[in-house]
Design an enzyme around this catalytic site. Structure first.
Site, PDB file in Angstrom:
ATOM      1  N   GLU A 126       0.859  -1.191   0.000  1.00  0.00           N
ATOM      2  CA  GLU A 126       0.000   0.000   0.000  1.00  0.00           C
ATOM      3  C   GLU A 126       0.891   1.235   0.000  1.00  0.00           C
ATOM      4  OE1 GLU A 126      -1.687   0.452   4.232  1.00  0.00           O
ATOM      5  OE2 GLU A 126      -0.312  -1.232   4.285  1.00  0.00           O
ATOM      6  N   LYS A 128       2.835   4.582   1.047  1.00  0.00           N
ATOM      7  CA  LYS A 128       3.311   5.174   2.295  1.00  0.00           C
ATOM      8  C   LYS A 128       2.937   6.647   2.250  1.00  0.00           C
ATOM      9  CE  LYS A 128       7.362   5.547   5.253  1.00  0.00           C
ATOM     10  NZ  LYS A 128       7.403   6.982   5.477  1.00  0.00           N
ATOM     11  N   ASP A 130       2.629  10.455   3.169  1.00  0.00           N
ATOM     12  CA  ASP A 130       3.534  11.426   3.786  1.00  0.00           C
ATOM     13  C   ASP A 130       2.718  12.393   4.636  1.00  0.00           C
ATOM     14  OD1 ASP A 130       5.852  12.637   4.423  1.00  0.00           O
ATOM     15  OD2 ASP A 130       6.214  13.533   2.461  1.00  0.00           O
ATOM     16  N   TYR A 237      -4.060   2.038   8.754  1.00  0.00           N
ATOM     17  CA  TYR A 237      -3.217   0.993   8.176  1.00  0.00           C
ATOM     18  C   TYR A 237      -2.622   0.018   9.187  1.00  0.00           C
ATOM     19  CZ  TYR A 237       0.288   4.642   9.144  1.00  0.00           C
ATOM     20  OH  TYR A 237       1.046   5.610   9.726  1.00  0.00           O
ATOM     21  N   LYS A 325      11.000   2.992  -1.019  1.00  0.00           N
ATOM     22  CA  LYS A 325      10.905   4.406  -1.368  1.00  0.00           C
ATOM     23  C   LYS A 325      10.831   4.652  -2.877  1.00  0.00           C
ATOM     24  CE  LYS A 325      10.996   6.115   2.746  1.00  0.00           C
ATOM     25  NZ  LYS A 325      11.778   7.283   3.071  1.00  0.00           N
ATOM     26  N   CYS A 419      39.729  26.070   9.634  1.00  0.00           N
ATOM     27  CA  CYS A 419      38.337  26.001  10.090  1.00  0.00           C
ATOM     28  C   CYS A 419      37.746  27.406  10.091  1.00  0.00           C
ATOM     29  CB  CYS A 419      38.285  25.406  11.494  1.00  0.00           C
ATOM     30  SG  CYS A 419      36.660  25.525  12.254  1.00  0.00           S
ATOM     31  N   CYS A 422      37.065  28.573  13.903  1.00  0.00           N
ATOM     32  CA  CYS A 422      38.088  28.868  14.913  1.00  0.00           C
ATOM     33  C   CYS A 422      39.459  29.148  14.330  1.00  0.00           C
ATOM     34  CB  CYS A 422      38.175  27.721  15.927  1.00  0.00           C
ATOM     35  SG  CYS A 422      38.927  26.227  15.259  1.00  0.00           S
ATOM     36  N   CYS A 442      38.261  20.070  11.252  1.00  0.00           N
ATOM     37  CA  CYS A 442      38.904  21.075  12.083  1.00  0.00           C
ATOM     38  C   CYS A 442      39.725  20.327  13.122  1.00  0.00           C
ATOM     39  CB  CYS A 442      37.825  21.931  12.749  1.00  0.00           C
ATOM     40  SG  CYS A 442      38.406  22.804  14.195  1.00  0.00           S
ATOM     41  N   CYS A 448      37.104  24.286  19.622  1.00  0.00           N
ATOM     42  CA  CYS A 448      36.479  24.975  18.484  1.00  0.00           C
ATOM     43  C   CYS A 448      35.030  25.265  18.856  1.00  0.00           C
ATOM     44  CB  CYS A 448      36.530  24.101  17.227  1.00  0.00           C
ATOM     45  SG  CYS A 448      35.467  24.719  15.898  1.00  0.00           S
TER      46      CYS A 448
HETATM   47  S1  IVH Z   1       2.910   0.746   8.865  1.00  0.00           S
HETATM   48  C1  IVH Z   1       4.758  -1.180  12.643  1.00  0.00           C
HETATM   49  N1  IVH Z   1       1.809   1.746   6.721  1.00  0.00           N
HETATM   50  O1  IVH Z   1       5.578   5.716   7.961  1.00  0.00           O
HETATM   51  C2  IVH Z   1       4.581  -0.533  11.308  1.00  0.00           C
HETATM   52  N2  IVH Z   1       3.207   3.167   8.044  1.00  0.00           N
HETATM   53  O2  IVH Z   1       8.419   5.407   8.321  1.00  0.00           O
HETATM   54  C3  IVH Z   1       3.771   0.691  11.376  1.00  0.00           C
HETATM   55  N3  IVH Z   1       3.337   5.462   7.227  1.00  0.00           N
HETATM   56  O3  IVH Z   1       5.528   5.812  11.469  1.00  0.00           O
HETATM   57  C4  IVH Z   1       3.773   1.504  10.175  1.00  0.00           C
HETATM   58  N4  IVH Z   1       2.025   5.209   5.491  1.00  0.00           N
HETATM   59  O4  IVH Z   1       3.763   7.149  10.170  1.00  0.00           O
HETATM   60  C5  IVH Z   1       2.614   1.975   7.772  1.00  0.00           C
HETATM   61  N5  IVH Z   1       0.744   2.542   4.825  1.00  0.00           N
HETATM   62  C6  IVH Z   1       1.534   2.758   5.867  1.00  0.00           C
HETATM   63  C7  IVH Z   1       2.109   4.015   6.125  1.00  0.00           C
HETATM   64  C8  IVH Z   1       2.941   4.180   7.217  1.00  0.00           C
HETATM   65  C9  IVH Z   1       2.771   6.063   6.181  1.00  0.00           C
HETATM   66  C10 IVH Z   1       4.256   6.126   8.163  1.00  0.00           C
HETATM   67  C11 IVH Z   1       3.981   5.882   9.617  1.00  0.00           C
HETATM   68  C12 IVH Z   1       5.259   5.326  10.195  1.00  0.00           C
HETATM   69  C13 IVH Z   1       6.252   5.789   9.188  1.00  0.00           C
HETATM   70  C14 IVH Z   1       7.470   4.920   9.183  1.00  0.00           C
END
Ligand code: IVH
Length: 707
Positions: A126, A128, A130, A237, A325, A419, A422, A442, A448
């Protein structure tokens, strides 16, 4: 009438009346300004009201109202929201950046679970999101608490704010378990973000840099009415505490969330193998711009919850999930200049000063250039047009120069040999292999000012001491004023300044008030510092900023030494040639030679020893870690695993043993309590027999671990 009287002339009764009037009046102006974006009076008049309120509070501290306006503006929200300890910690995720990382993830899991390469292992995938994560607690179906992630263990109570989100049900259906904690991400869509900024701009309000900041700023509002007006959304999630599990897979849980009235991401899928994950990743990457909200990757999770349970966690991330990512977004701009920053280890880092440009929704004006070699390798010159990229919260980078656009004005950059902070010589150390290190440092150490100041910033950083009201900016300010120049100065602030707080404290509260609030914010800061004197030992160890000692190894060292003096003594013994002390720590899993050398090196400096001694003299009293478990058959015992385990992988056995309070080491010595030997135990088995160490077969170990 009291409203027109000078503060000095007010009686207590009149003061009380005036504070009530001012609270109401300032509150009304706050609503007009922040909520309706339509101020009714000038800023100067508004400031005058606040100053009068502060002056009265200073004269009559006992009359300060619980809803005092002086607590509301400028005060960091962290000081204003209650704290909530999460029943189950909120964790972060490990990252995968390419296909190989994803394949490795699959391989690691199979090895840990002892699954054949062909055995079925289903995953979910799924986006991630932001945004910011939040945890919602339901008791008997009723939403009773909502919290931010905070440091993962303790978050902020933002129940009232979360209740304003249309995506968050206040009541779940009758059949849900008694205790349900649903977790997910609060976010803002691109369209809502643009509309909000337009509205803010038209009315002179705050402009947000990106949707994530807008969501964060909107959610953590002291005035819930403001949050309610902000278009925030929520995707569920994961979960925290559950009194019963309504499903036995991740996908089953997501189906329950949807059935209970939560939004779950429409792009959620379940796949049979990693090739399915990669295909889904590419598919969503292609749709990324059209989704309408920011995502920075995909999250993959093992579908079976019994597997998740067995896999458990490393540090603060689950073994059963990973974030894959997306590549960073890029843009082209002009490099106007190069600045040098001096870090806490003395590293000179060149920073590109850019013509400001928007990348992935964020305005970027600085980018790191890493080191001198990097500048030379990319042939970066001042005045060049450059491609830059930004990945999440990572500092933007210069990817390459557009050489075809270079004009005669551009000039090569000469890296400094002294540096800039300093003036001491800046050198590139010669490494063991005879090559010059990439980092120019440095040579001055803590004399420093830049190094000392950056070291202080590390000391108070979130993963270290994390002192409320003493952040990076305050360290800069206090440094300038000479109030804090070393870690122990933090803990002697109160003794030095309680009777005569310098003016700086009026600004830490953000209010432009007179002397009354100076004392008030000083008092708050002193209390926050006092409270952190007993912060966990691992935080103190991490805070010292010893090379190679990160959060995880700091926890290992804390568990091993249980106090700073014990750790310092051991390091000094090792420096004096105590091989027993050295091998005792080197055998700890997760501690290597480099770490031990760094530890010994740190404490061979008299300055560093003096700094730690001064901290202790200033009254710090770090809290040693509790043993993980004390009521198990192996608590406190030292265990070695050897040979091939057949029912459990080595990693799983180790995790189990540690969770039960045992210490797992790599080699057998007189201090070993138990050797678990599978077939092919070899020399460890021989040694354990010689030393009379208790030896268990894998089956006996499993029996013991089940007790
Ligand atoms: S699962 C134990 N699913 O990403 C696992 N996290 O980098 C719990 N996040 O702290 C996280 N989308 O805030 C999960 N589909 C998704 C997510 C997600 C965003 C965030 C979440 C987590 C952070 C980790």
């Amino acid at each position: 009438m009291a409203a027109n009287m000078p503060v000095e002339a007010l009686s207590a009764a009149q003061a009380e009346q005036e504070l009530a009037r001012l609270a109401a009046e300032i509150g009304a102006h706050d609503t007009a300004y922040y909520q309706n974006d339509a101020p009714l009076i000038s800023d100067a008049d508004y400031d005058a009201l606040r100053q009068r309120n502060a002056a009265i509070e200073a004269r009559f501290p006992a009359l300060k109202r619980s809803d005092s306006p002086s607590e509301r503006v400028g005060a960091a929200p962290t000081q204003a929201f209650g704290k909530i300890e999460h029943a189950v910690p909120m964790l972060s995720l490990g990252n995968a950046f390419n296909e190989e990382d994803v394949t490795d993830f699959d391989g690691r899991i199979r090895r840990f679970l002892n699954l054949e390469a062909v055995a079925e292992l289903r995953f979910t995938s799924e986006p991630k999101i932001d945004g910011l994560s939040a945890s919602l607690r339901y008791e008997k179906g009723v939403l009773v608490q909502g919290a931010t992630r905070g440091d993962g263990r303790v978050g902020e109570d933002i129940t009232a704010n979360l209740k304003t989100l249309p995506d968050i049900p206040h009541q779940l259906p009758d059949h849900v378990p008694d205790i349900v904690e649903v977790r997910g991400e609060v976010y803002m869509s691109h369209a809502d973000f643009a509309a909000l900024n337009e509205r803010q701009s038209a009315q002179g309000g705050k402009i947000f840099a990106n949707p994530r900041n807008a969501a964060a700023g909107s959610l953590r509002q002291l005035d819930v009415a403001i949050t309610k007006q902000r278009p925030l959304k929520f995707f569920a999630y994961t979960w925290g505490e559950m009194s019963a599990m309504p499903a036995d897979t991740q996908s089953g849980m997501m189906a329950c969330f949807a059935e209970w009235g939560f939004s779950v991401n429409p792009a959620f899928v379940t796949v049979d193998e990693t090739s399915g994950l990669l295909a889904h990743w590419a598919d969503i990457d292609a749709q990324r711009a059209a989704l309408g909200y920011d995502i920075d990757g995909m999250v993959y999770k093992v579908d079976r919850l019994d597997y998740q349970q067995r896999l458990g966690f490393v540090s603060r991330a689950p073994r059963w999930a990973i974030a894959h990512k997306f590549p960073a977004e890029q843009a082209t701009t002009k490099l106007n200049d190069i600045d040098i920053q001096v870090g806490r280890t003395g590293a000179l880092t060149p920073v590109a000063k850019l013509e400001p440009i928007t990348v992935g929704g964020v305005v970027v004006s600085n980018a790191t250039l890493h080191n001198a070699d990097e500048i030379a390798r990319k042939d970066i010159r001042i005045g060049d047009n450059v491609v830059i990229q930004r990945a999440g919260d990572v500092i933007p980078q210069v990817v390459r120069v557009l050489v075809e656009k270079r004009d005669s004005q551009s000039r090569p950059y000469e890296f400094p040999s002294a540096c800039p902070a300093c003036g001491a010589p800046a050198l590139r150390e010669i490494r063991d292999d005879g090559e010059a290190d990439v980092v120019t440092r440095c040579s001055a150490g803590l004399t420093c000012p830049a190094q000392a100041r950056e070291g202080l910033k590390h000391f108070v950083s979130r993963a270290a001491l994390d002192i409320e009201g003493l952040g990076q900016k305050q360290i800069d300010d206090y440094w300038e004023l000479g109030l804090i120049r070393s870690p122990q100065d933090i803990f002697t602030l109160e003794a030095r300044f309680a009777d005569n707080p310098p003016e700086i404290w009026q600004y830490t509260s953000g209010a432009k008030d007179k002397i009354g609030t100076i004392k008030d914010s000083a008092r708050k800061l002193f209390a926050a510092i006092e409270a952190r004197k007993t912060a966990d030992l691992d935080r103190y160890i991490f805070a010292l900023g010893i090379r190679h000692i990160g959060e995880t190894s700091a926890r290992l060292l804390a568990r091993h030494y249980m106090s700073l003096p014990a750790m310092m003594q051991a390091a000094q013994n090792m420096a004096a040639g105590d091989e027993a002390a050295r091998s005792e720590i080197e055998t700890l899993d997760g501690v290597g030679k480099a770490l031990v050398n760094a530890l010994v090196g740190f404490f061979s400096s008299p300055d560093n020893c003096a700094a730690v001694t001064a901290l202790i003299a200033a009254g710090i009293n770090p809290t040693p870690p509790e043993a993980v478990a004390t009521d198990t058959a192996v608590a406190g015992k030292t265990i070695v695993f050897t040979g091939t385990l057949e029912k459990m992988t080595r990693a799983e056995a180790k995790a189990r043993a540690e969770a039960m309070g045992a210490k797992v080491v790599g080699s057998v010595s007189a201090k070993t309590d138990i050797l678990v030997a599978g077939p092919g135990g070899g020399s460890k088995l021989t040694k354990a027999t010689e030393l009379g160490v208790e030896i268990l077969t894998e089956d006996q170990w499993i029996d013991l671990a089940a007790r």
